[in-house]
Design an enzyme around this catalytic site. Structure first.
Site, PDB file in Angstrom:
ATOM      1  N   SER A 163      -3.470  -6.755   0.042  1.00 31.57           N
ATOM      2  CA  SER A 163      -3.023  -6.512  -1.346  1.00 31.57           C
ATOM      3  C   SER A 163      -3.363  -5.027  -1.794  1.00 31.57           C
ATOM      4  CB  SER A 163      -4.096  -7.553  -2.139  1.00 31.57           C
ATOM      5  OG  SER A 163      -3.590  -7.215  -3.717  1.00 31.57           O
ATOM      6  N   THR A 164      -4.313  -4.932  -2.718  1.00 30.72           N
ATOM      7  CA  THR A 164      -4.692  -3.471  -2.913  1.00 30.72           C
ATOM      8  C   THR A 164      -5.190  -2.614  -1.892  1.00 30.72           C
ATOM      9  OG1 THR A 164      -5.317  -4.184  -5.341  1.00 30.72           O
ATOM     10  CG2 THR A 164      -6.190  -2.014  -4.590  1.00 30.72           C
ATOM     11  N   HIS A 190       1.066  -8.091  -1.547  1.00 32.34           N
ATOM     12  CA  HIS A 190       0.998  -7.772  -2.921  1.00 32.34           C
ATOM     13  C   HIS A 190       1.499  -6.352  -3.542  1.00 32.34           C
ATOM     14  CE1 HIS A 190      -2.269 -11.244  -3.010  1.00 32.34           C
ATOM     15  NE2 HIS A 190      -1.067 -11.658  -2.639  1.00 32.34           N
ATOM     16  N   MET A 280      -7.893  -7.579  -3.556  1.00 38.43           N
ATOM     17  CA  MET A 280      -8.576  -8.069  -4.526  1.00 38.43           C
ATOM     18  C   MET A 280      -8.447  -9.671  -4.471  1.00 38.43           C
ATOM     19  SD  MET A 280      -8.718  -7.500  -8.764  1.00 38.43           S
ATOM     20  CE  MET A 280      -6.549  -7.394  -8.859  1.00 38.43           C
ATOM     21  N   ASP A 283      -6.725 -14.455  -2.140  1.00 37.76           N
ATOM     22  CA  ASP A 283      -5.537 -14.941  -1.691  1.00 37.76           C
ATOM     23  C   ASP A 283      -5.570 -14.871  -0.217  1.00 37.76           C
ATOM     24  OD1 ASP A 283      -3.013 -16.240  -1.786  1.00 37.76           O
ATOM     25  OD2 ASP A 283      -2.016 -14.121  -1.757  1.00 37.76           O
TER      26      ASP A 283
END
Length: 346
Positions: A163-164, A190, A280, A283
């Site tokens: 993600s991030t 993501h 973050m 997930d």
């Protein structure tokens, strides 16, 4: 209070961004510039918490400005791109390669149908990214890391979740993954709406493997990496890709958990390597734990090299991780696990 510097050569765009950021009392625009050179100077002078950076600017573009800023006064950077066409988003992803944290579509004004949604996403992204620590990984001394210990059975499927801060981490792994391993790779990243195709195209240029967006009913092929498209979950069923618009999981679609769980249920579980990068939330944590119970081997990025340690920490806390490694050490560990299958063929 979050102090933001806006770097964009369009006065209209700067005005639009300032207007939508003004909706949140905890965000203050401390400066605005129209070219990359001034962005570098203003960053070192104003020390903002975050820079919103346009890709295309005169004198110095957003990519070059990102390189200079990360070298002189490292600051969280959110790249905005006016065009999400894969070919036109190259500079945005190259900026991420050189230290920017994320990319999203540039708000075009109230005439844009999705403007309100983009505005809300931008405010949320600004508030979150401004808290991310910007780290110079290359300055940290390398530590000796124990080699991964693969099970006796073969490893041929690599499932990646991020993600991030993830695009740079995923690129680092894919760039060092030899085509000779014959790996079948699945990636859930993501990323802002419209940028999945550009992300896949960028990885395809950077990696020895072929990388493209996944399609319904795709077979898992040796030397091919499939990226989950925007807005749909990606699963593996009977050796083929299944895409669905089912409800978000962990507020995400695509979800890393959905991919990992599908592998855990399949006959590929004992041949799978799961990697969970920076991000973050949580997930991927439950799916990684399920994959471990089914015989998969899992690696998580460590806290020191993660932009955000949320997802890896959650997976570690659930007991789903075999090894926790720095980003720089993950490619070699993955290659060792995948090379066992390559060696077993001879």
């Amino acid at each position: 209070m979050v102090n933001v510097l806006i770097a964009d050569d369009s006065m209209l765009t700067r005005t639009v961004i300032k207007d939508l950021l003004s909706r949140d009392r905890n965000i203050t625009v401390v400066g605005e510039v129209s070219d990359g050179q001034e962005a570098v100077r203003s960053t070192c002078r104003l020390r903002p918490d975050l820079i919103i950076m346009d890709v295309m600017m005169p004198l110095m573009d957003g990519l070059a400005a990102t390189v200079e800023i990360m070298a002189s006064c490292p600051t969280p950077i959110l790249i905005l791109s006016a065009n999400v066409d894969p070919m036109d988003s190259r500079s945005a992803f190259n900026a991420i390669k050189h230290g920017a944290l994320d990319v999203m579509e540039k708000p075009q004004g109230v005439v844009t149908e999705a403007f309100e949604e983009i505005a809300a996403q931008l405010i949320q992204r600004v508030k979150f990214l401004s808290k991310v620590r910007v780290i110079h990984h290359f300055r940290r001394p390398r530590q000796r890391v124990a080699a991964a210990q693969p099970a006796d059975h073969r490893r041929s499927v690599l499932a990646i979740g991020a993600s991030t801060g993830g695009p740079k981490a995923v690129m680092r792994l894919m760039k060092e993954l030899p085509r000779e391993t014959g790996a079948r790779v699945l990636i859930v990243q993501h990323i802002a709406r419209g940028f999945a195709a550009g992300f896949a195209e960028w990885l395809d240029r950077e990696s020895p493997l072929t990388v493209r967006l996944a399609r319904e009913a795709d077979l898992l092929e040796e030397g091919v990496a499939l990226v989950a498209p925007n807005g749909v979950h990606m699963e593996v069923q009977d050796g083929r890709i299944v895409l669905s618009d089912a409800a978000p999981v962990n507020s995400c679609r695509p979800s890393v958990d959905v991919l990992f769980h599908s592998l855990a249920r399949s006959d590929l579980a004992t041949r799978a390597v799961g990697v969970l990068f920076t991000g973050m939330g949580r997930d991927g944590a439950e799916g990684m734990a399920a994959l471990r119970r089914s015989g998969g081997y899992n690696i998580a990025q460590d806290e020191a090299s993660s932009a955000v340690f949320g997802m890896p920490r959650a997976a570690i806390d659930l007991g789903g991780v075999h090894q926790t490694l720095a980003l720089a050490d993950i490619p070699a560990a993955v290659v060792r696990l995948l090379q066992k299958e390559s060696n077993d063929r001879h």
